[in-house]
Structure formats: structure tokens, C-alpha cells
Design an enzyme around this catalytic site. Structure first.
Site, mmCIF file in Angstrom:
data_model
loop_
_atom_site.group_PDB
_atom_site.id
_atom_site.type_symbol
_atom_site.label_atom_id
_atom_site.label_comp_id
_atom_site.label_asym_id
_atom_site.label_seq_id
_atom_site.Cartn_x
_atom_site.Cartn_y
_atom_site.Cartn_z
ATOM 1 C CG ASP A 38 -0.866 -3.277 1.051
ATOM 2 O OD1 ASP A 38 -0.762 -4.174 1.896
ATOM 3 O OD2 ASP A 38 0.105 -2.842 0.397
ATOM 4 C CG ASP A 65 3.225 6.019 1.823
ATOM 5 O OD1 ASP A 65 3.072 5.532 2.969
ATOM 6 O OD2 ASP A 65 4.322 6.433 1.404
ATOM 7 C CE1 TYR A 166 8.650 -5.730 12.767
ATOM 8 C CE2 TYR A 166 9.744 -7.647 13.713
ATOM 9 C CZ TYR A 166 8.605 -7.044 13.195
ATOM 10 O OH TYR A 166 7.437 -7.752 13.095
#
Length: 270
Positions: A38, A65, A166
């Protein structure tokens, strides 16, 4: 066929909270070695540290990242340093943004395609190549050698203008799942996905506080009449990672409480 994932090594992204964390915790409890990945290093350190389960499975974490190509390579290297191999990849990191469909300056589509499509695609490619290489090194020429699971959304099948970006990224991830499944089948790697409905992620918790009536709207739109807990997705992911799903590839398993079975006039976001 067995549902066991004991002894397998898995990378789980988005593992600092919500769905990714629930999957990573469940895999660890089931005896897998798990790399929690993460961007939130503090959250990872809090949740993981160097946890050790009674049966010997081990947790490690990697913060970075993953939209950066070098970070993808570093995650794979860190996993190999810790566990020597990787057998399962769970792409559980997702981002949701509200889109203004009429604003030409709205950058949400490109942002979410990068986060929700390109990032899991690049990581899947890197991990698949490693799975192939380790099978060759082991002289393993029978049976499946790895599993990749992409956690997506039923938004890819619905029309919700406010979630245009999305929805587009979710639909693209579903197609990437199917395409990779065909490409990797001959390499003995299975690729499947989840299309999830409303689940109590960190993002949804925030939205429920911000949007009055959203909780009831979601409940009314879901035949089972509730919002899923993140842990409820973990067992579905375990199934797809296990030998019990050994003849499944390119499938998008819907886990939505029946929501896509009905078509209410007003469909709440999330």
C-alpha cells in the site's frame, strides 16, 4: 479440490485498510505468506509489523506508489527477498472519484484508468513473468503455477454518470482480466476477478458520513438489505486463489448482495 492456500506466497495491494486489509489478514490466517502492499506506510506498519502466525505463515509489508514502474519492480524484489517466490497476486487497491461528465477539464477518467487499470495490469505482468520463471527453475511442468485476482466493481456494468471514471476503469479492468486469462492460460496462470457491490471500505465510510440518506439508498437497492463487510470478500478471493478454482479463468465473480439483479429507477452511487 482443496480451498487451502497454506504455504502459498501472496501479494495483496491496498492492504493498509478496507477490502485489501481484510483479504491480506484472511490469507495470513489461512497459512499463506503475505506481502501487504500500500502507499500508507504508517497504516501498514500498524497493521503488520513483522507478524507471525502460529502455523508459521509470515507477513511483511511494502510501502510505495505502485503507479510508478520502479515501485512495481521494487515490490516484486521485496517479496522475493522475504519469501523467495510468489504464487498469488491480489490486486485489491481501488480508487473512486466523482466525475463531472460535462467538464472537459475533469481529469478523473485518466486518473482512475492509471490507478484502477494500468497499475494492476503492470503488476500482473511483472508477477506473471516471475511465476513463469520460477516454474522453469523448479522444473515444474504440470498443473497451474499461479493465480491472479483483480478486485473490481459492479460499477463496470451499471450506468452512473457521477461515477463515469470509476465505471470506465472497472469495465476496463474486467476486460483486462479476461484478456490476461486467455494470454496466460497456456502459461498455466489463472486470472479471475471480483465485481463487488457496496462494501464497507474506508471510502464508503467517508461517503456515508458526508451524504445524508446514502446508507438507506444502498440498502434499498440491495436485495439482501445490507452493506457487505470487507471480510466477506476475502473467502471469495481465497476460493479463486485455491485449487478449488483450478479450472476457472477469465471469470468475474459477482459479490453484490443481489444488487445487479434488480434495476431501481434511482440507483445510489457506491
Amino acid at each position: 479440490m482443496s480451498l487451502s492456500i497454506t504455504g502459498k506466497t501472496a501479494i495483496v495491494t491496498g492492504a493498509a485498510n478496507g477490502v485489501g486489509l481484510a483479504i491480506a489478514r484472511h490469507f495470513l490466517a489461512q497459512g499463506a505468506n503475505v506481502m501487504f502492499a500500500d502507499r500508507d506506510e504508517e497504516g501498514l506498519a500498524t497493521e503488520v509489523g513483522a507478524a507471525q502466525t502460529e502455523d508459521g505463515a509470515t507477513a511483511r509489508y511494502f510501502a510505495g506508489d505502485l503507479r510508478e514502474r520502479l515501485t512495481v519492480a521494487n515490490l516484486l524484489s521485496a517479496t522475493l527477498d522475504a519469501f523467495d517466490r510468489v504464487d498469488v497476486l491480489v490486486n485489491a487497491s481501488r480508487q473512486i472519484m466523482v466525475t463531472d461528465p460535462l467538464d472537459p477539464e475533469d481529469g478523473s477518467v485518466s486518473a482512475l484508468l492509471e490507478q484502477n487499470l494500468m497499475t494492476p495490469l503492470r503488476l500482473s505482468q511483472a508477477v506473471a513473468n516471475r511465476m513463469i520463471a520460477q516454474a522453469e527453475a523448479d522444473g515444474d511442468d504440470e498443473g497451474m503455477i499461479g493465480a491472479i485476482i483483480n478486485v473490481g466493481s459492479i460499477a463496470g456494468r451499471r450506468t452512473q454518470p457521477e461515477l463515469l471514471a470509476y465505471s470506465v476503469s472497472a469495465a476496463a479492468l474486467d476486460q483486462a482480466t479476461r484478456s490476461l486469462a486467455v494470454s496466460l492460460a497456456a502459461k498455466r496462470i489463472r486470472v479471475n476477478g471480483l465485481a463487488v457491490g457496496s462494501v464497507m471500505s474506508a471510502n464508503l465510510k467517508s461517503r456515508l458520513k458526508e451524504v445524508e440518506g446514502l446508507r438507506q439508498d444502498i440498502i434499498d437497492a440491495t436485495p439482501m438489505g445490507r452493506i457487505a463487510a470487507p471480510a466477506e470478500l476475502a473467502e471469495a478471493v481465497q476460493f479463486l486463489a485455491s485449487d478449488a478454482a483450478g479450472f476457472m479463468t477469465g471469470q468475474i465473480l459477482t459479490v453484490d448482495g443481489g444488487r445487479t439483479l434488480i434495476d431501481p429507477v434511482v440507483q445510489p452511487a457506491y
